[in-house]
Motif scaffolding. Structure first.
Motif, mmCIF file in Angstrom:
data_model
loop_
_atom_site.group_PDB
_atom_site.id
_atom_site.type_symbol
_atom_site.label_atom_id
_atom_site.label_comp_id
_atom_site.label_asym_id
_atom_site.label_seq_id
_atom_site.Cartn_x
_atom_site.Cartn_y
_atom_site.Cartn_z
ATOM 1 N N UNK A 1 53.426 23.079 35.457
ATOM 2 C CA UNK A 1 54.422 22.895 36.521
ATOM 3 C C UNK A 1 55.706 23.706 36.421
ATOM 4 N N UNK A 2 55.903 24.386 35.293
ATOM 5 C CA UNK A 2 57.210 25.017 35.113
ATOM 6 C C UNK A 2 57.107 26.484 34.716
ATOM 7 N N UNK B 1 67.336 34.928 34.147
ATOM 8 C CA UNK B 1 68.159 34.083 35.015
ATOM 9 C C UNK B 1 68.012 32.609 34.668
ATOM 10 N N UNK B 2 67.478 32.336 33.503
ATOM 11 C CA UNK B 2 67.234 30.948 33.129
ATOM 12 C C UNK B 2 67.234 30.889 31.617
ATOM 13 N N UNK B 3 67.846 29.851 31.050
ATOM 14 C CA UNK B 3 67.926 29.723 29.600
ATOM 15 C C UNK B 3 66.569 29.641 28.930
ATOM 16 N N UNK B 4 65.613 28.959 29.562
ATOM 17 C CA UNK B 4 64.289 28.806 28.951
ATOM 18 C C UNK B 4 63.527 30.128 28.993
ATOM 19 N N UNK C 1 51.821 28.575 39.010
ATOM 20 C CA UNK C 1 51.784 27.165 38.619
ATOM 21 C C UNK C 1 50.428 26.547 38.920
ATOM 22 N N UNK D 1 61.342 34.714 40.688
ATOM 23 C CA UNK D 1 62.406 34.526 41.676
ATOM 24 C C UNK D 1 62.300 35.547 42.814
ATOM 25 N N UNK E 1 64.961 33.013 29.034
ATOM 26 C CA UNK E 1 65.663 33.849 28.062
ATOM 27 C C UNK E 1 65.181 33.561 26.647
ATOM 28 N N UNK F 1 58.878 25.769 25.144
ATOM 29 C CA UNK F 1 58.821 24.821 24.020
ATOM 30 C C UNK F 1 57.713 25.186 23.059
ATOM 31 N N UNK F 2 56.535 25.493 23.611
ATOM 32 C CA UNK F 2 55.381 25.798 22.770
ATOM 33 C C UNK F 2 55.607 27.102 22.019
ATOM 34 N N UNK G 1 55.493 32.398 42.451
ATOM 35 C CA UNK G 1 56.004 31.243 41.709
ATOM 36 C C UNK G 1 55.082 30.037 41.852
ATOM 37 N N UNK H 1 61.914 33.699 35.037
ATOM 38 C CA UNK H 1 62.958 33.814 36.056
ATOM 39 C C UNK H 1 63.892 34.916 35.618
ATOM 40 N N UNK I 1 58.226 33.691 46.078
ATOM 41 C CA UNK I 1 57.882 32.268 46.045
ATOM 42 C C UNK I 1 56.378 32.049 45.970
#
Lengths: 146, 148
Positions: free
Chosen positions: B100-101, B59-62, B94, B84, B64, B116-117, B90, B52, B87
């Motif tokens: 999903x994210x 535009x998103x902490x994850x 997925x 973003x 970033x 996370x990974x 996006x 994002x 759509x």
């Protein structure tokens, strides 16, 4: 009280737990998504330890949202599985939530051995406000409230 | 117009010192076209990120976090697609990776995982190894050497 605990440099993990403390009410009464996540992960993965944290308040969404979650799952089911395989198991268990109201899901998936050698909860990065400009989040929040 | 951008991107890629411009030209390469051809897109570059925002302005902490980790390892020549902007992209990515994210990271066309990974791979040292398999030498190896 919470702010003084948060500022303590020592018990960071503890302060993190307390920052997610919610006054007890009827369990799950106003937290249907959280309850559902907890139930499904418990059923599918039989965890030895499970933490489900609603982090929506850390993001650009209205108060009371159930859109951003962090889960920590400790389960022997993860033995021998790669990180990707573990995360896919969690995603699969929460497929319904992820296709409706849950917009973000941070996952830690550990075996009991990994958990006992490092019993720490990771911290989510600061929000950069993306959800504010995001139409699909608004839609998801509406879906969650139905 | 797209072909103009693409040939510009090719020319720019040949000149490695213009890596900043390269990033721009890739993200200008119509995100709307990308979703139709994800299988090709993820193989075109060694490191591909769907995020994002952009590496310059996440535009998103994850998202970033992914950008920061790659930066730490000195990986700055990767393809980043801003979901973003589109759509279809996006949703498409997925479905493509059955994940999903966002963000989503691909190495050599293979889905690696999300934030996370990548973070855990970074913390465990696995990321340095995986980058090496791609023929990318992590900058962290050089900083380790310097400090010895």
């Amino acid at each position: 009280m919470l702010s003084s605990v948060r500022s303590s440099s020592l018990a960071f993990a503890l302060s993190r737990q307390l920052s997610h403390f919610r006054p007890s009410m009827e369990p799950g009464a106003h937290r249907p998504v959280e309850t559902s996540i907890r139930t499904k992960l418990t059923q599918t993965l039989q965890p030895e330890h499970l933490e489900v944290l609603n982090e929506s308040h850390m993001h650009a969404v209205p108060p009371g949202s159930e859109s951003h979650f962090r889960v920590l799952v400790v389960s022997p089911r993860f033995e021998g599985l790669s990180l990707l395989q573990r995360h896919r198991l969690v995603n699969e268990a929460l497929r319904e939530e992820l296709s409706s109201s849950v917009h973000a899901l941070a996952i830690q998936a550990k075996t009991p051995q990994q958990w006992s050698s490092d019993p720490s909860l990771a911290k989510s990065p600061p929000c950069l406000g993306g959800s504010k400009h995001d139409q699909t989040v608004a839609e998801k929040l509406k879906a969650g409230s139905n | 117009m797209n072909s103009v951008f693409r040939s510009t991107a090719r020319a720019v890629r040949a000149v490695t010192s213009l890596s900043g411009l390269n990033q721009w030209s890739r993200s200008m390469c119509s995100a709307s076209e990308v979703h139709k051809n994800l299988a090709e897109v993820v193989k075109k570059d060694k490191v591909v990120v769907f995020m994002k925002g952009t590496p310059a302005q996440p535009m998103c902490g994850f998202s970033n976090a992914v950008v920061q980790i790659l930066r730490m390892h000195g990986v700055d020549n990767y393809a980043a697609y801003n979901v973003l902007d589109d759509q279809d992209l996006r949703q498409g990515v997925k479905a493509f990776s059955n994940w999903p994210t966002i963000p989503q990271v691909f190495f050599n066309g293979e889905f690696v995982g999300g934030c996370d990974i990548l973070l855990q791979m970074h913390q465990s040292g696995d990321l340095v190894e995986e980058l090496e398999k791609l023929g990318i030498r992590s900058a962290l190896l050089d900083t380790e050497k310097e400090s010895k």
